[in-house]
Scaffold this active site. Sequence first.
Site, PDB file in Angstrom:
ATOM      1  N   ASP A   1       0.675  -1.114   0.348  1.00 46.94           N
ATOM      2  CA  ASP A   1       0.329   0.198   0.345  1.00 46.94           C
ATOM      3  C   ASP A   1       0.835   1.334   0.064  1.00 46.94           C
ATOM      4  O   ASP A   1      -0.029   2.399  -0.602  1.00 46.94           O
ATOM      5  CB  ASP A   1      -1.028   0.386   1.131  1.00 46.94           C
TER       6      ASP A   1
ATOM      7  N   GLU B   1       0.577  11.507   5.045  1.00 48.55           N
ATOM      8  CA  GLU B   1       0.446  10.089   4.648  1.00 48.55           C
ATOM      9  C   GLU B   1       2.284   9.542   4.053  1.00 48.55           C
ATOM     10  O   GLU B   1       1.917   7.914   5.030  1.00 48.55           O
ATOM     11  CB  GLU B   1      -0.414   9.352   3.272  1.00 48.55           C
TER      12      GLU B   1
ATOM     13  N   GLU C   1     -11.006   6.584  -2.781  1.00 48.23           N
ATOM     14  CA  GLU C   1     -10.766   6.963  -1.124  1.00 48.23           C
ATOM     15  C   GLU C   1     -12.417   6.016  -1.027  1.00 48.23           C
ATOM     16  O   GLU C   1     -11.392   6.337   0.390  1.00 48.23           O
ATOM     17  CB  GLU C   1     -10.899   8.667  -1.398  1.00 48.23           C
TER      18      GLU C   1
ATOM     19  N   GLU D   1      -9.899  -3.124  -6.246  1.00 47.15           N
ATOM     20  CA  GLU D   1      -9.705  -2.810  -4.801  1.00 47.15           C
ATOM     21  C   GLU D   1      -9.456  -4.243  -3.706  1.00 47.15           C
ATOM     22  O   GLU D   1      -8.819  -4.453  -2.744  1.00 47.15           O
ATOM     23  CB  GLU D   1     -10.517  -2.043  -4.250  1.00 47.15           C
TER      24      GLU D   1
HETATM   25  C1  HMH Z   1      -5.219  -0.124  -2.755  1.00 43.78           C
HETATM   26  N1  HMH Z   1      -6.720   2.408  -2.161  1.00 43.78           N
HETATM   27  C2  HMH Z   1      -5.468   1.292  -2.123  1.00 43.78           C
HETATM   28  N2  HMH Z   1      -4.836   2.496  -1.409  1.00 43.78           N
HETATM   29  C3  HMH Z   1      -4.872   3.129  -0.578  1.00 43.78           C
HETATM   30  N3  HMH Z   1      -4.594   3.817   0.504  1.00 43.78           N
HETATM   31  C4  HMH Z   1      -6.717   3.612  -0.442  1.00 43.78           C
HETATM   32  C5  HMH Z   1      -7.176   3.280  -2.050  1.00 43.78           C
HETATM   33  C6  HMH Z   1      -6.804   5.091  -0.458  1.00 43.78           C
HETATM   34  O1  HMH Z   1      -8.258   5.249  -0.335  1.00 43.78           O
END
Ligand code: HMH
Length: 207
Positions: free
Chosen positions: A45, A81, A130, A196
Amino acid sequence: MSFTCTKLLLTHSQIWHAATIHPFLQQCHLGTIKSEQFNTWLVQDYLFVVEFTRMVGRVLASAPLDHFDVILGGLAALQDELTWFKQKAAQRQLNLDTKKQATCQEYCEYMHSLGTKPYPVQATAFWAMELAYNQGWQLPGEMPVPYNEFANRWGNPGFTEYVKILEQQADEVLQTAAADVQQQAEEAFVKVAKFEHNFWQMAFNAG
Ligand code: HMH
């Protein structure tokens, strides 16, 4: 019903469910996620967020001036972040200089490809990305230490409000978009939802 983000969520509720409700998140909630699974997610991530930040930069470049404040706020949050991810990785002694897994790589390539799409398509994809984390990290319910910190990053009220404004901005430009652009926005939404889901599955498989 006009073409809105709400309509996309309703039309594609099944795929959105798969994007936001996953055993990975359920096992964070239960405290049973394996460290190998969680650490894989964390590193991948981070690598995702580096490319996501570049994508948001391209969204800004395509956006109307009256959308700048919200996107610039998003970019400022991403600065924080990225620093936070590096701290979390260091605490766990994880090497961020790691190869992207195929799912992460494909998602990053897709984000790059969005740069040539019309702004309403980019705004829809940005909002969906998001929202996926905003909902995904909250839906299982209270998370135990150490996962609560992660859940709170994307589940806190300020982030929830930010995602609502991203939705308003996407809705605004989708209303007046040509039918083919609306069609592309819908395809982008479905694509993001699938990525996702695959991203959670990629981390979950590391167990
Ligand atoms: C896979 N999707 C993924 N990682 C993230 N950090 C976000 C979205 C942010 O919303």
